[in-house]
Design an enzyme around this catalytic site. Sequence first.
Site, PDB file in Angstrom:
ATOM      1  N   ARG A 150      37.095  20.700  27.102  1.00 27.16           N
ATOM      2  CA  ARG A 150      36.490  20.966  25.794  1.00 27.16           C
ATOM      3  C   ARG A 150      35.366  21.998  25.933  1.00 27.16           C
ATOM      4  O   ARG A 150      35.212  22.890  25.117  1.00 27.16           O
ATOM      5  CB  ARG A 150      35.939  19.649  25.223  1.00 27.16           C
ATOM      6  CG  ARG A 150      35.382  19.783  23.805  1.00 27.16           C
ATOM      7  CD  ARG A 150      35.002  18.435  23.242  1.00 27.16           C
ATOM      8  NE  ARG A 150      36.160  17.574  23.074  1.00 27.16           N
ATOM      9  CZ  ARG A 150      37.024  17.645  22.059  1.00 27.16           C
ATOM     10  NH1 ARG A 150      36.858  18.536  21.114  1.00 27.16           N
ATOM     11  NH2 ARG A 150      38.050  16.831  21.985  1.00 27.16           N
ATOM     12  N   GLY A 191      41.370  26.131   3.982  1.00 21.06           N
ATOM     13  CA  GLY A 191      40.264  27.075   3.798  1.00 21.06           C
ATOM     14  C   GLY A 191      39.759  27.189   2.375  1.00 21.06           C
ATOM     15  O   GLY A 191      39.198  28.222   1.991  1.00 21.06           O
ATOM     16  N   SER A 192      39.904  26.132   1.576  1.00 20.40           N
ATOM     17  CA  SER A 192      39.396  26.241   0.199  1.00 20.40           C
ATOM     18  C   SER A 192      37.860  26.287   0.193  1.00 20.40           C
ATOM     19  O   SER A 192      37.268  26.950  -0.663  1.00 20.40           O
ATOM     20  CB  SER A 192      39.924  25.105  -0.687  1.00 20.40           C
ATOM     21  OG  SER A 192      39.345  23.880  -0.340  1.00 20.40           O
ATOM     22  N   ASP A 241      25.137  17.234  14.670  1.00 19.26           N
ATOM     23  CA  ASP A 241      24.505  16.856  15.925  1.00 19.26           C
ATOM     24  C   ASP A 241      25.599  16.344  16.864  1.00 19.26           C
ATOM     25  O   ASP A 241      26.789  16.537  16.575  1.00 19.26           O
ATOM     26  CB  ASP A 241      23.351  15.868  15.707  1.00 19.26           C
ATOM     27  CG  ASP A 241      23.845  14.509  15.237  1.00 19.26           C
ATOM     28  OD1 ASP A 241      25.077  14.291  15.187  1.00 19.26           O
ATOM     29  OD2 ASP A 241      22.995  13.650  14.922  1.00 19.26           O
ATOM     30  N   HIS A 269      31.622  17.086   4.878  1.00 18.48           N
ATOM     31  CA  HIS A 269      32.442  15.894   5.082  1.00 18.48           C
ATOM     32  C   HIS A 269      32.811  15.304   3.717  1.00 18.48           C
ATOM     33  O   HIS A 269      31.939  15.183   2.852  1.00 18.48           O
ATOM     34  CB  HIS A 269      31.670  14.872   5.928  1.00 18.48           C
ATOM     35  CG  HIS A 269      32.488  13.665   6.218  1.00 18.48           C
ATOM     36  ND1 HIS A 269      33.510  13.678   7.143  1.00 18.48           N
ATOM     37  CD2 HIS A 269      32.477  12.420   5.681  1.00 18.48           C
ATOM     38  CE1 HIS A 269      34.092  12.487   7.166  1.00 18.48           C
ATOM     39  NE2 HIS A 269      33.485  11.714   6.288  1.00 18.48           N
TER      40      HIS A 269
HETATM   41  C1  GAR Z   1      37.628  19.316   3.297  1.00 22.95           C
HETATM   42  O1  GAR Z   1      37.865  18.248   2.411  1.00 22.95           O
HETATM   43  C2  GAR Z   1      36.545  18.960   4.270  1.00 22.95           C
HETATM   44  O2  GAR Z   1      35.530  18.165   3.707  1.00 22.95           O
HETATM   45  C3  GAR Z   1      37.310  18.191   5.300  1.00 22.95           C
HETATM   46  O3  GAR Z   1      38.503  18.915   5.470  1.00 22.95           O
HETATM   47  C4  GAR Z   1      38.829  19.537   4.227  1.00 22.95           C
HETATM   48  C5  GAR Z   1      39.079  20.994   4.492  1.00 22.95           C
HETATM   49  O4  GAR Z   1      39.558  21.606   3.335  1.00 22.95           O
HETATM   50  N1  GAR Z   1      36.597  18.068   6.544  1.00 22.95           N
HETATM   51  C6  GAR Z   1      36.626  16.982   7.296  1.00 22.95           C
HETATM   52  O5  GAR Z   1      37.263  15.990   7.007  1.00 22.95           O
HETATM   53  C7  GAR Z   1      35.773  17.068   8.545  1.00 22.95           C
HETATM   54  N2  GAR Z   1      35.628  15.766   9.117  1.00 22.95           N
HETATM   55  P1  GAR Z   1      39.595  23.177   3.209  1.00 22.95           P
HETATM   56  O6  GAR Z   1      40.283  23.700   4.471  1.00 22.95           O
HETATM   57  O7  GAR Z   1      40.441  23.414   1.971  1.00 22.95           O
HETATM   58  O8  GAR Z   1      38.196  23.676   3.077  1.00 22.95           O
END
Ligand code: GAR
Length: 221
Positions: A68, A15-16, A144, A112
């Site tokens: 899903r 969750g950063s 999308d 991403h």
């Molecule tokens: C982040 O690097 C985000 O870009 C990635 O997960 C991490 C979550 O970090 N997302 C993906 O790879 C989605 N395909 P966080 O929980 O510290 O925000």
Amino acid sequence: MARIVNLGVLVSGSGSNLQSIIDNIERGTLPAQIRIIVSNNPGAFALERAKKHGIPTAVIEHAGFASREDYDRKLVDTLMDNGVELVVLAGFMRVLSPFFLRSFPARVMNIHPALLPSFPGTHGQKQAFDYGVKFSGCTVHFADEGVDTGPIIIQAVVPVCDTDTEETLSQRILKEEHRIYPQAIRLYAEGKLRVEGRKVRVLDHPQPEGSPRHNPPVTNF
Ligand code: GAR
């Protein structure tokens, strides 16, 4: 003057990115309110962050749902019950169904950790590192029905150095994620994003400056 946008943030892990959104809201630099944080993972550290800031949370685990779409129906109901306008995917490690996306048309953002359309899917940083690209970065886009294929809102580029490890590269990318995600949401709140087919036009905003970058740098010869 930007209006206040009601956000629903979906998380699975640390969750950063959520934290950077919270910090911007608290600092007054992001005209938004987080109505609900939903995690599919009860152990996500993001839930601790939510608690610390007094933001409501819901944990919806996939076990117990037949499909899903059933799971996504519960997600949609939860978000709608909380008055969410914009859904923010912040490290949410589930693919969303067409049903979910139709419920929030052009109102689901994702971040991403690579320069899309390169290296979609999981572990974008590792894919780029292993491939040997000289630049990588991160992308905020509207979701999308494909995997990381939606219209791109903003990207940040970082160099990949010979001394990098996957970890140091990931950290460099994450630092930029924390800058571009609040910016993308701010542009949405200000009504400056226009989706035109595959392209997102940003209205009334400065164009990028600077010269081309080379890695390794081009030297005089
Ligand atoms: C982040 O690097 C985000 O870009 C990635 O997960 C991490 C979550 O970090 N997302 C993906 O790879 C989605 N395909 P966080 O929980 O510290 O925000």
